[in-house]
Design a protein around this motif. Structure first.
Motif, PDB file in Angstrom:
ATOM      1  N   ARG A  81      -8.590  -1.823  14.028  1.00 47.84           N
ATOM      2  CA  ARG A  81      -9.451  -2.656  14.862  1.00 47.84           C
ATOM      3  C   ARG A  81      -8.816  -3.019  16.200  1.00 47.84           C
ATOM      4  NH1 ARG A  81      -9.951  -7.629  12.479  1.00 47.84           N
ATOM      5  NH2 ARG A  81      -8.046  -7.109  11.379  1.00 47.84           N
ATOM      6  N   PHE A  82      -7.479  -3.058  16.293  1.00 47.61           N
ATOM      7  CA  PHE A  82      -6.836  -3.561  17.505  1.00 47.61           C
ATOM      8  C   PHE A  82      -6.874  -2.525  18.628  1.00 47.61           C
ATOM      9  CE2 PHE A  82      -3.894  -6.199  14.539  1.00 47.61           C
ATOM     10  CZ  PHE A  82      -4.923  -7.096  14.292  1.00 47.61           C
ATOM     11  N   SER A  83      -6.557  -3.015  19.857  1.00 48.83           N
ATOM     12  CA  SER A  83      -6.671  -2.156  21.044  1.00 48.83           C
ATOM     13  C   SER A  83      -5.637  -1.028  21.050  1.00 48.83           C
ATOM     14  CB  SER A  83      -6.501  -3.004  22.299  1.00 48.83           C
ATOM     15  OG  SER A  83      -5.220  -3.627  22.273  1.00 48.83           O
ATOM     16  N   ASN A  84      -4.622  -1.122  20.193  1.00 49.57           N
ATOM     17  CA  ASN A  84      -3.621  -0.037  20.175  1.00 49.57           C
ATOM     18  C   ASN A  84      -4.108   1.200  19.414  1.00 49.57           C
ATOM     19  OD1 ASN A  84      -3.516  -1.257  17.656  1.00 49.57           O
ATOM     20  ND2 ASN A  84      -1.304  -1.440  17.553  1.00 49.57           N
ATOM     21  N   ALA A  85      -5.199   1.064  18.659  1.00 48.28           N
ATOM     22  CA  ALA A  85      -5.720   2.211  17.893  1.00 48.28           C
ATOM     23  C   ALA A  85      -6.464   3.154  18.841  1.00 48.28           C
ATOM     24  CB  ALA A  85      -6.649   1.729  16.788  1.00 48.28           C
ATOM     25  N   THR A  86      -5.977   4.377  18.932  1.00 51.86           N
ATOM     26  CA  THR A  86      -6.572   5.365  19.847  1.00 51.86           C
ATOM     27  C   THR A  86      -7.261   6.467  19.039  1.00 51.86           C
ATOM     28  OG1 THR A  86      -4.611   6.767  19.819  1.00 51.86           O
ATOM     29  CG2 THR A  86      -4.653   5.001  21.457  1.00 51.86           C
ATOM     30  N   ALA A  87      -7.885   7.375  19.774  1.00 51.17           N
ATOM     31  CA  ALA A  87      -8.483   8.545  19.111  1.00 51.17           C
ATOM     32  C   ALA A  87      -7.405   9.316  18.350  1.00 51.17           C
ATOM     33  CB  ALA A  87      -9.150   9.442  20.148  1.00 51.17           C
ATOM     34  N   HIS A  88      -6.200   9.357  18.919  1.00 49.89           N
ATOM     35  CA  HIS A  88      -5.096  10.056  18.235  1.00 49.89           C
ATOM     36  C   HIS A  88      -4.762   9.363  16.904  1.00 49.89           C
ATOM     37  CE1 HIS A  88      -0.908  11.086  17.259  1.00 49.89           C
ATOM     38  NE2 HIS A  88      -1.172  12.252  17.840  1.00 49.89           N
ATOM     39  N   THR A  89      -4.801   8.018  16.922  1.00 47.64           N
ATOM     40  CA  THR A  89      -4.509   7.263  15.692  1.00 47.64           C
ATOM     41  C   THR A  89      -5.539   7.599  14.616  1.00 47.64           C
ATOM     42  OG1 THR A  89      -3.929   5.440  17.202  1.00 47.64           O
ATOM     43  CG2 THR A  89      -3.913   4.957  14.833  1.00 47.64           C
ATOM     44  N   TYR A  90      -6.807   7.615  15.033  1.00 46.02           N
ATOM     45  CA  TYR A  90      -7.877   7.924  14.072  1.00 46.02           C
ATOM     46  C   TYR A  90      -7.745   9.351  13.541  1.00 46.02           C
ATOM     47  CZ  TYR A  90     -10.633   3.624  14.647  1.00 46.02           C
ATOM     48  OH  TYR A  90     -11.082   2.326  14.612  1.00 46.02           O
ATOM     49  N   ARG A  91      -7.376  10.280  14.434  1.00 44.74           N
ATOM     50  CA  ARG A  91      -7.200  11.672  13.987  1.00 44.74           C
ATOM     51  C   ARG A  91      -6.050  11.789  13.013  1.00 44.74           C
ATOM     52  NH1 ARG A  91      -7.075  13.225  19.310  1.00 44.74           N
ATOM     53  NH2 ARG A  91      -9.227  13.256  20.014  1.00 44.74           N
ATOM     54  N   ALA A  92      -4.947  11.064  13.320  1.00 43.78           N
ATOM     55  CA  ALA A  92      -3.788  11.086  12.415  1.00 43.78           C
ATOM     56  C   ALA A  92      -4.210  10.521  11.055  1.00 43.78           C
ATOM     57  CB  ALA A  92      -2.637  10.275  13.015  1.00 43.78           C
ATOM     58  N   ALA A  93      -4.996   9.430  11.079  1.00 41.86           N
ATOM     59  CA  ALA A  93      -5.452   8.828   9.821  1.00 41.86           C
ATOM     60  C   ALA A  93      -6.331   9.806   9.043  1.00 41.86           C
ATOM     61  CB  ALA A  93      -6.217   7.528  10.113  1.00 41.86           C
ATOM     62  N   ALA A  94      -7.211  10.491   9.761  1.00 35.82           N
ATOM     63  CA  ALA A  94      -8.099  11.448   9.086  1.00 35.82           C
ATOM     64  C   ALA A  94      -7.285  12.533   8.389  1.00 35.82           C
ATOM     65  CB  ALA A  94      -9.066  12.063  10.101  1.00 35.82           C
ATOM     66  N   ALA A  95      -6.245  13.017   9.068  1.00 33.07           N
ATOM     67  CA  ALA A  95      -5.393  14.058   8.469  1.00 33.07           C
ATOM     68  C   ALA A  95      -4.702  13.518   7.221  1.00 33.07           C
ATOM     69  CB  ALA A  95      -4.366  14.545   9.491  1.00 33.07           C
ATOM     70  N   LEU A  96      -4.323  12.228   7.265  1.00 30.54           N
ATOM     71  CA  LEU A  96      -3.649  11.631   6.098  1.00 30.54           C
ATOM     72  C   LEU A  96      -4.626  11.476   4.920  1.00 30.54           C
ATOM     73  CD1 LEU A  96      -1.428   9.007   7.954  1.00 30.54           C
ATOM     74  CD2 LEU A  96      -0.711  11.202   6.971  1.00 30.54           C
ATOM     75  N   LEU A  97      -5.899  11.171   5.226  1.00 37.03           N
ATOM     76  CA  LEU A  97      -6.896  11.113   4.141  1.00 37.03           C
ATOM     77  C   LEU A  97      -7.071  12.481   3.519  1.00 37.03           C
ATOM     78  CD1 LEU A  97      -9.800   8.668   4.960  1.00 37.03           C
ATOM     79  CD2 LEU A  97      -7.383   8.259   4.668  1.00 37.03           C
ATOM     80  N   GLU A  98      -7.094  13.507   4.378  1.00 34.58           N
ATOM     81  CA  GLU A  98      -7.211  14.870   3.840  1.00 34.58           C
ATOM     82  C   GLU A  98      -6.016  15.233   2.971  1.00 34.58           C
ATOM     83  OE1 GLU A  98     -10.135  16.753   7.264  1.00 34.58           O
ATOM     84  OE2 GLU A  98      -7.965  16.927   7.498  1.00 34.58           O
ATOM     85  N   ALA A  99      -4.857  14.631   3.288  1.00 37.99           N
ATOM     86  CA  ALA A  99      -3.638  14.907   2.507  1.00 37.99           C
ATOM     87  C   ALA A  99      -3.570  14.051   1.238  1.00 37.99           C
ATOM     88  CB  ALA A  99      -2.401  14.672   3.368  1.00 37.99           C
ATOM     89  N   GLY A 100      -4.531  13.125   1.070  1.00 38.17           N
ATOM     90  CA  GLY A 100      -4.575  12.389  -0.196  1.00 38.17           C
ATOM     91  C   GLY A 100      -4.433  10.882  -0.110  1.00 38.17           C
ATOM     92  N   ALA A 101      -4.268  10.319   1.093  1.00 40.09           N
ATOM     93  CA  ALA A 101      -4.193   8.852   1.195  1.00 40.09           C
ATOM     94  C   ALA A 101      -5.531   8.235   0.795  1.00 40.09           C
ATOM     95  CB  ALA A 101      -3.843   8.444   2.624  1.00 40.09           C
ATOM     96  N   GLN A 102      -5.478   7.113   0.063  1.00 40.76           N
ATOM     97  CA  GLN A 102      -6.700   6.440  -0.395  1.00 40.76           C
ATOM     98  C   GLN A 102      -6.773   5.042   0.227  1.00 40.76           C
ATOM     99  OE1 GLN A 102      -5.947   7.243  -4.764  1.00 40.76           O
ATOM    100  NE2 GLN A 102      -8.129   7.704  -4.599  1.00 40.76           N
ATOM    101  N   PRO A 103      -7.507   4.902   1.344  1.00 42.86           N
ATOM    102  CA  PRO A 103      -7.522   3.623   2.069  1.00 42.86           C
ATOM    103  C   PRO A 103      -7.872   2.421   1.202  1.00 42.86           C
ATOM    104  CG  PRO A 103      -8.561   5.313   3.369  1.00 42.86           C
ATOM    105  CD  PRO A 103      -8.269   5.944   2.047  1.00 42.86           C
ATOM    106  N   HIS A 104      -8.845   2.557   0.305  1.00 40.39           N
ATOM    107  CA  HIS A 104      -9.257   1.363  -0.452  1.00 40.39           C
ATOM    108  C   HIS A 104      -8.159   0.916  -1.421  1.00 40.39           C
ATOM    109  CE1 HIS A 104     -10.246   4.490  -3.371  1.00 40.39           C
ATOM    110  NE2 HIS A 104     -10.252   3.565  -4.302  1.00 40.39           N
ATOM    111  N   VAL A 105      -7.398   1.875  -1.945  1.00 36.18           N
ATOM    112  CA  VAL A 105      -6.307   1.511  -2.865  1.00 36.18           C
ATOM    113  C   VAL A 105      -5.253   0.710  -2.105  1.00 36.18           C
ATOM    114  CG1 VAL A 105      -4.429   2.430  -4.291  1.00 36.18           C
ATOM    115  CG2 VAL A 105      -6.705   3.497  -4.371  1.00 36.18           C
ATOM    116  N   ILE A 106      -4.958   1.165  -0.890  1.00 36.95           N
ATOM    117  CA  ILE A 106      -3.931   0.494  -0.093  1.00 36.95           C
ATOM    118  C   ILE A 106      -4.427  -0.864   0.398  1.00 36.95           C
ATOM    119  CG2 ILE A 106      -2.631   0.664   2.064  1.00 36.95           C
ATOM    120  CD1 ILE A 106      -2.601   3.799   1.349  1.00 36.95           C
ATOM    121  N   SER A 107      -5.649  -0.918   0.922  1.00 33.40           N
ATOM    122  CA  SER A 107      -6.100  -2.211   1.450  1.00 33.40           C
ATOM    123  C   SER A 107      -6.283  -3.234   0.334  1.00 33.40           C
ATOM    124  CB  SER A 107      -7.365  -2.069   2.296  1.00 33.40           C
ATOM    125  OG  SER A 107      -8.425  -1.602   1.516  1.00 33.40           O
ATOM    126  N   GLU A 108      -6.743  -2.794  -0.846  1.00 39.23           N
ATOM    127  CA  GLU A 108      -6.882  -3.752  -1.954  1.00 39.23           C
ATOM    128  C   GLU A 108      -5.512  -4.272  -2.387  1.00 39.23           C
ATOM    129  OE1 GLU A 108      -9.349  -1.868  -4.967  1.00 39.23           O
ATOM    130  OE2 GLU A 108     -10.979  -1.710  -3.503  1.00 39.23           O
TER     131      GLU A 108
END
Ligand code: 5GP
Ligand code: MN
Length: 319
Positions: free
Chosen positions: A165-192
Motif C-alpha cells: 500500500r505504501f508509496s515505495n511499492a512500485t510496478a517492479h515490486t508488484y512484478r517481483a511479488a507476482a513471481a514469488l507467488l508463482e514460485a509458491g508464496a502464499q500471501p494469506h498464510v503469511i498475512s494471517e
C-alpha cells in the motif's frame, strides 16, 4: 558502490557465508536474510544466519526460522563472506565481533546508508525492500527461488510496503511479488500469521492510544512510553500504524524509553522527510519511515523529538 552483477559475482565466489541484518529485526530483515540463505543453499553454499536479537514468534511461519541463531558470547565464526542486509554494519549488534570474515558485503535499500570503509556496498534506494534486491540478485545469479525462498522474500516485500500500500511499492515490486507467488508464496498464510497478536498486546495498544498526544497544530501525533511501560509491553511495533492514520496528521512518532538515558524513536510520515529528522540524531531510514536512538532521559528525549518534528513540519522538510 558495486553493480548488481558484481554483487552476484561476490556471492558466487564465496563458499561459506554468514548472513546478518539489523537488530530489532523486522519482516524485511528476517525475510531477506532467510530468502538469501535459501538461494545460496540452492547454489550449494554453506550458509549461517546470525541475528543478535530474539526473533518474534510470528515469523515462525517462515521456512528456516529455526536455523536463525543468536551468537554466543565469545563466539568466533569463520567464513569467506559476511553479508549485512537492510542496514549498515553499525546496527548488527554482537555479530560484528562474532564473525571473522575476510570480506563484508552490505546490501541495502536505505538512502541514508553512506557505506562503510573497507566493505562492499550494493545500495538500491528505488527498491521498496531489501528482499526486493534479493529478488534482483536471484535473477543475476540465475537461480529460481523455491517455495521456501519465495515465502521469505514475499514477507520482506509485504512488510516493508504495508502489504503493497505504501508509496515505495512500485510496478517492479508488484512484478517481483507476482513471481514469488508463482514460485509458491502464499500471501494469506503469511498475512494471517503476521497479524495474530496476544490479547495483552491489544490491551497495551488501547493503553497507548489512550495517551496519544497531538502536537505541531495537529499535524503530528506521538505515543510516548515510559521505561515502566516499555518494559511491561511485549510488542509495540503495531502502535505507530494506528496513529499515522489520524486525519490531518503528517508525522507519527512512537518513543520508547528502554533505559534511564536511552530512548528508541520510530517515525512515519505522509510528506515530511523523517529520515532527515532521524539523521539529526545519528539514525536513518526512508523519507516516510525512519528511526533513531536518543541517549537522553524520557522527558528530555520526548521534548527533543517533538521539537525536531515541529521544526521539520514548520520548515517543510520534504525530500
Ligand atoms: P522502524 O520504525 O520500523 O524501526 O524503522 C523505520 C525505518 O527506519 C526502517 O527502514 C529502519 O531500518 C530505519 N531505522 C530505524 N531506526 C534506525 C536507526 O537507528 N538507524 C538507522 N540508520 N536506520 C534506522
Ligand atoms: Mn527494509
Amino acid at each position: 558502490m558495486m553493480t548488481l552483477s558484481e554483487t552476484a559475482a561476490v556471492l558466487r565466489t564465496a563458499d561459506k557465508v554468514v548472513i546478518t541484518a539489523h537488530v530489532n529485526p523486522d519482516g524485511d530483515a528476517i525475510g531477506a536474510s532467510l530468502g538469501l540463505m535459501h538461494l545460496l543453499e540452492a547454489l550449494g553454499k554453506h550458509v549461517t544466519v546470525l541475528l543478535d536479537d530474539d526473533i518474534p514468534a510470528a515469523f515462525s511461519v517462515l521456512p528456516g526460522y529455526d536455523v536463525i541463531r543468536r551468537p554466543q558470547e565469545g563466539e568466533a565464526e569463520a567464513c569467506d563472506l559476511l553479508v549485512v542486509l537492510d542496514t549498515m554494519s553499525d546496527r548488527i549488534g554482537c555479530v560484528a565481533a562474532a564473525v571473522r570474515a575476510p570480506r563484508i558485503l552490505n546490501i541495502d535499500h536505505h538512502h541514508t546508508n553512506p557505506g562503510t570503509a573497507g566493505e562492499d556496498l550494493y545500495l538500491d534506494a528505488t527498491r521498496a525492500a531489501t528482499a526486493e534486491i534479493v529478488c534482483d540478485l536471484a535473477e543475476a545469479l540465475g537461480v529460481q527461488p523455491d517455495a521456501a525462498a519465495a515465502a521469505c522474500l514475499y514477507t520482506g516485500l509485504a512488510t516493508d510496503t504495508g502489504f503493497f500500500r505504501f508509496s515505495n511499492a512500485t510496478a517492479h515490486t508488484y512484478r517481483a511479488a507476482a513471481a514469488l507467488l508463482e514460485a509458491g508464496a502464499q500471501p494469506h498464510v503469511i498475512s494471517e500469521a503476521l497479524e495474530v497478536r496476544p490479547l495483552q498486546t491489544v490491551r497495551d495498544l488501547a493503553e497507548a492510544l489512550g495517551e496519544l498526544e497531538l502536537f505541531a497544530g495537529g499535524r503530528a501525533c506521538g505515543i510516548f512510553l515510559t521505561q515502566e511501560q516499555t518494559a511491561r509491553m511485549a510488542s509495540t511495533e503495531s502502535f505507530i500504524g494506528h496513529i499515522r492514520v489520524i486525519d490531518g496528521v503528517d508525522v507519527a512518532v512512537v518513543l520508547k524509553c528502554k533505559e534511564p538515558e536511552l530512548c528508541r524513536v520510530s517515525m512515519r510520515s505522509k510528506h515530511v522527510d523523517v529520515s532527515r529528522v532521524a539523521t539529526l540524531f545519528g539514525g536513518g531510514g526512508h523519507v516516510r519511515a525512519a528511526g533513531c536512538t536518543l541517549t537522553q532521559p524520557f522527558e528530555e528525549a520526548r521534548k527533543t523529538i517533538m521539537t525536531a518534528i515541529e521544526r521539520a513540519i514548520r520548515e517543510g522538510w520534504t525530500a
